[in-house]
Design a protein around this motif. Sequence first.
Motif, PDB file in Angstrom:
ATOM      1  N   THR A 171       4.144  -5.401   7.502  1.00 24.94           N
ATOM      2  CA  THR A 171       5.052  -5.897   6.468  1.00 24.94           C
ATOM      3  C   THR A 171       4.585  -5.458   5.082  1.00 24.94           C
ATOM      4  O   THR A 171       5.393  -5.036   4.246  1.00 24.94           O
ATOM      5  CB  THR A 171       5.156  -7.431   6.538  1.00 24.94           C
ATOM      6  N   ALA A 172       3.280  -5.539   4.852  1.00 25.18           N
ATOM      7  CA  ALA A 172       2.730  -5.118   3.558  1.00 25.18           C
ATOM      8  C   ALA A 172       2.948  -3.619   3.334  1.00 25.18           C
ATOM      9  O   ALA A 172       3.340  -3.196   2.237  1.00 25.18           O
ATOM     10  CB  ALA A 172       1.243  -5.453   3.480  1.00 25.18           C
ATOM     11  N   ILE A 173       2.721  -2.824   4.363  1.00 24.53           N
ATOM     12  CA  ILE A 173       2.921  -1.374   4.249  1.00 24.53           C
ATOM     13  C   ILE A 173       4.382  -1.070   3.943  1.00 24.53           C
ATOM     14  O   ILE A 173       4.687  -0.264   3.057  1.00 24.53           O
ATOM     15  CB  ILE A 173       2.466  -0.655   5.539  1.00 24.53           C
ATOM     16  N   GLU A 174       5.277  -1.739   4.660  1.00 23.70           N
ATOM     17  CA  GLU A 174       6.709  -1.513   4.424  1.00 23.70           C
ATOM     18  C   GLU A 174       7.104  -1.925   3.010  1.00 23.70           C
ATOM     19  O   GLU A 174       7.897  -1.242   2.361  1.00 23.70           O
ATOM     20  CB  GLU A 174       7.534  -2.280   5.455  1.00 23.70           C
ATOM     21  N   GLY A 175       6.549  -3.021   2.524  1.00 28.84           N
ATOM     22  CA  GLY A 175       6.851  -3.472   1.159  1.00 28.84           C
ATOM     23  C   GLY A 175       6.357  -2.492   0.111  1.00 28.84           C
ATOM     24  O   GLY A 175       7.073  -2.175  -0.848  1.00 28.84           O
ATOM     25  N   ILE A 176       5.145  -2.005   0.283  1.00 30.71           N
ATOM     26  CA  ILE A 176       4.580  -1.027  -0.659  1.00 30.71           C
ATOM     27  C   ILE A 176       5.369   0.273  -0.595  1.00 30.71           C
ATOM     28  O   ILE A 176       5.662   0.884  -1.621  1.00 30.71           O
ATOM     29  CB  ILE A 176       3.075  -0.807  -0.371  1.00 30.71           C
ATOM     30  N   ALA A 177       5.725   0.698   0.617  1.00 27.17           N
ATOM     31  CA  ALA A 177       6.503   1.936   0.774  1.00 27.17           C
ATOM     32  C   ALA A 177       7.851   1.825   0.071  1.00 27.17           C
ATOM     33  O   ALA A 177       8.283   2.764  -0.602  1.00 27.17           O
ATOM     34  CB  ALA A 177       6.699   2.246   2.253  1.00 27.17           C
ATOM     35  N   ALA A 178       8.494   0.682   0.195  1.00 23.13           N
ATOM     36  CA  ALA A 178       9.793   0.486  -0.454  1.00 23.13           C
ATOM     37  C   ALA A 178       9.638   0.424  -1.969  1.00 23.13           C
ATOM     38  O   ALA A 178      10.399   1.061  -2.708  1.00 23.13           O
ATOM     39  CB  ALA A 178      10.449  -0.790   0.066  1.00 23.13           C
ATOM     40  N   LYS A 179       8.641  -0.346  -2.426  1.00 24.28           N
ATOM     41  CA  LYS A 179       8.446  -0.522  -3.870  1.00 24.28           C
ATOM     42  C   LYS A 179       8.075   0.799  -4.555  1.00 24.28           C
ATOM     43  O   LYS A 179       8.606   1.132  -5.614  1.00 24.28           O
ATOM     44  CB  LYS A 179       7.347  -1.562  -4.125  1.00 24.28           C
ATOM     45  N   ASP A 180       7.184   1.569  -3.943  1.00 25.77           N
ATOM     46  CA  ASP A 180       6.714   2.811  -4.550  1.00 25.77           C
ATOM     47  C   ASP A 180       7.477   4.038  -4.056  1.00 25.77           C
ATOM     48  O   ASP A 180       7.094   5.172  -4.344  1.00 25.77           O
ATOM     49  CB  ASP A 180       5.214   2.984  -4.278  1.00 25.77           C
ATOM     50  N   GLN A 181       8.520   3.819  -3.288  1.00 27.00           N
ATOM     51  CA  GLN A 181       9.427   4.858  -2.801  1.00 27.00           C
ATOM     52  C   GLN A 181       8.720   5.954  -1.994  1.00 27.00           C
ATOM     53  O   GLN A 181       8.918   7.148  -2.219  1.00 27.00           O
ATOM     54  CB  GLN A 181      10.219   5.453  -3.954  1.00 27.00           C
ATOM     55  N   TYR A 182       7.905   5.525  -1.040  1.00 24.39           N
ATOM     56  CA  TYR A 182       7.289   6.475  -0.108  1.00 24.39           C
ATOM     57  C   TYR A 182       8.295   6.797   0.979  1.00 24.39           C
ATOM     58  O   TYR A 182       9.027   5.928   1.435  1.00 24.39           O
ATOM     59  CB  TYR A 182       6.037   5.875   0.541  1.00 24.39           C
ATOM     60  N   ASP A 183       8.320   8.057   1.385  1.00 23.71           N
ATOM     61  CA  ASP A 183       9.183   8.474   2.486  1.00 23.71           C
ATOM     62  C   ASP A 183       8.472   8.296   3.823  1.00 23.71           C
ATOM     63  O   ASP A 183       9.104   7.972   4.831  1.00 23.71           O
ATOM     64  CB  ASP A 183       9.596   9.944   2.323  1.00 23.71           C
ATOM     65  N   VAL A 184       7.170   8.533   3.813  1.00 20.57           N
ATOM     66  CA  VAL A 184       6.376   8.459   5.038  1.00 20.57           C
ATOM     67  C   VAL A 184       5.012   7.858   4.702  1.00 20.57           C
ATOM     68  O   VAL A 184       4.392   8.227   3.702  1.00 20.57           O
ATOM     69  CB  VAL A 184       6.151   9.864   5.651  1.00 20.57           C
ATOM     70  N   ILE A 185       4.562   6.931   5.552  1.00 16.56           N
ATOM     71  CA  ILE A 185       3.200   6.408   5.468  1.00 16.56           C
ATOM     72  C   ILE A 185       2.545   6.710   6.815  1.00 16.56           C
ATOM     73  O   ILE A 185       3.050   6.300   7.858  1.00 16.56           O
ATOM     74  CB  ILE A 185       3.167   4.880   5.214  1.00 16.56           C
ATOM     75  N   LEU A 186       1.421   7.410   6.776  1.00 17.24           N
ATOM     76  CA  LEU A 186       0.704   7.772   7.991  1.00 17.24           C
ATOM     77  C   LEU A 186      -0.574   6.950   8.096  1.00 17.24           C
ATOM     78  O   LEU A 186      -1.148   6.540   7.080  1.00 17.24           O
ATOM     79  CB  LEU A 186       0.317   9.264   7.958  1.00 17.24           C
ATOM     80  N   ASN A 187      -1.024   6.748   9.324  1.00 23.79           N
ATOM     81  CA  ASN A 187      -2.330   6.133   9.515  1.00 23.79           C
ATOM     82  C   ASN A 187      -3.365   7.177   9.104  1.00 23.79           C
ATOM     83  O   ASN A 187      -3.338   8.315   9.577  1.00 23.79           O
ATOM     84  CB  ASN A 187      -2.521   5.718  10.972  1.00 23.79           C
ATOM     85  N   ALA A 188      -4.277   6.807   8.234  1.00 19.52           N
ATOM     86  CA  ALA A 188      -5.271   7.747   7.710  1.00 19.52           C
ATOM     87  C   ALA A 188      -6.121   8.349   8.815  1.00 19.52           C
ATOM     88  O   ALA A 188      -6.592   9.480   8.694  1.00 19.52           O
ATOM     89  CB  ALA A 188      -6.152   7.055   6.675  1.00 19.52           C
ATOM     90  N   GLU A 189      -6.318   7.618   9.895  1.00 16.28           N
ATOM     91  CA  GLU A 189      -7.121   8.144  10.994  1.00 16.28           C
ATOM     92  C   GLU A 189      -6.415   9.290  11.714  1.00 16.28           C
ATOM     93  O   GLU A 189      -7.053  10.095  12.369  1.00 16.28           O
ATOM     94  CB  GLU A 189      -7.468   7.031  11.973  1.00 16.28           C
ATOM     95  N   ALA A 190      -5.097   9.364  11.593  1.00 14.16           N
ATOM     96  CA  ALA A 190      -4.338  10.431  12.234  1.00 14.16           C
ATOM     97  C   ALA A 190      -4.227  11.661  11.342  1.00 14.16           C
ATOM     98  O   ALA A 190      -3.917  12.749  11.816  1.00 14.16           O
ATOM     99  CB  ALA A 190      -2.943   9.939  12.602  1.00 14.16           C
ATOM    100  N   ALA A 191      -4.469  11.494  10.050  1.00 10.57           N
ATOM    101  CA  ALA A 191      -4.356  12.615   9.117  1.00 10.57           C
ATOM    102  C   ALA A 191      -5.667  13.403   9.099  1.00 10.57           C
ATOM    103  O   ALA A 191      -6.748  12.827   9.034  1.00 10.57           O
ATOM    104  CB  ALA A 191      -4.053  12.095   7.716  1.00 10.57           C
ATOM    105  N   VAL A 192      -5.556  14.692   9.156  1.00 10.05           N
ATOM    106  CA  VAL A 192      -6.739  15.545   9.090  1.00 10.05           C
ATOM    107  C   VAL A 192      -7.313  15.533   7.674  1.00 10.05           C
ATOM    108  O   VAL A 192      -8.522  15.484   7.487  1.00 10.05           O
ATOM    109  CB  VAL A 192      -6.393  16.991   9.515  1.00 10.05           C
ATOM    110  N   PHE A 193      -6.433  15.510   6.698  1.00 10.42           N
ATOM    111  CA  PHE A 193      -6.865  15.484   5.297  1.00 10.42           C
ATOM    112  C   PHE A 193      -5.789  14.809   4.466  1.00 10.42           C
ATOM    113  O   PHE A 193      -4.600  15.007   4.694  1.00 10.42           O
ATOM    114  CB  PHE A 193      -7.086  16.909   4.763  1.00 10.42           C
ATOM    115  N   ALA A 194      -6.230  14.023   3.512  1.00 11.77           N
ATOM    116  CA  ALA A 194      -5.313  13.438   2.527  1.00 11.77           C
ATOM    117  C   ALA A 194      -6.094  13.204   1.248  1.00 11.77           C
ATOM    118  O   ALA A 194      -7.239  12.748   1.286  1.00 11.77           O
ATOM    119  CB  ALA A 194      -4.726  12.128   3.034  1.00 11.77           C
ATOM    120  N   LYS A 195      -5.494  13.536   0.146  1.00 18.15           N
ATOM    121  CA  LYS A 195      -6.136  13.284  -1.145  1.00 18.15           C
ATOM    122  C   LYS A 195      -6.249  11.779  -1.357  1.00 18.15           C
ATOM    123  O   LYS A 195      -5.363  11.022  -0.930  1.00 18.15           O
ATOM    124  CB  LYS A 195      -5.316  13.912  -2.278  1.00 18.15           C
TER     125      LYS A 195
END
Length: 171
Positions: free
Chosen positions: A130-154
């Motif tokens: 719920t928190a992730i969805e709220g932050i994504a909506a508020k900050d207008q993210y199109d995609v939120i990935l689990n950091a453990e699945a990402a090879v690299f992210a700034k």
Amino acid sequence: MFKPSFTKTAVLLASVLMAGSVTAKEMKIGVVNVRAVFSQIPQTAKIQEALKTEFGAKFAEMQKLENDLKFNIEKFKRDGSTMSEAQKKELQTSIEKQQQQYEPMARSLEESYRQRQGEENNKIGALIKTAIEGIAAKDQYDVILNAEAAVFAKPEFDISSAVVTQVSKAK
């Protein structure tokens, strides 16, 4: 018989890939380390404490039975050669009874504990989602990935601390 030409296929594939890369560049993507969030929020400690309270006496009972069983097994190994047949038989009977009590008790208790822990973890997981969805909506993210699945992210794409803050406020 139809044979697509190599150049037509290559052009089609290149155009699909280019269209995909243009779209990806326009997307706002974030990452969140769900495992780290889970370990940092106060609700996790509360759940651990509640489970300890709920199952503590049962685990203590199981531990006492396990210690008694180990003691009797060691006693049989250590003193078995000097015991009478009646003493050996009595101790073996005691060990068998303890094993018959211990094994189902341990299995049942561990299963109950895992089930309760899973229920509580699912509740926290729902808060995090719920928190992730709220932050994504508020900050207008199109995609939120689990950091453990990402090879690299700034680091600026990591919203984990914002999720910890928001979930920590939830009851």
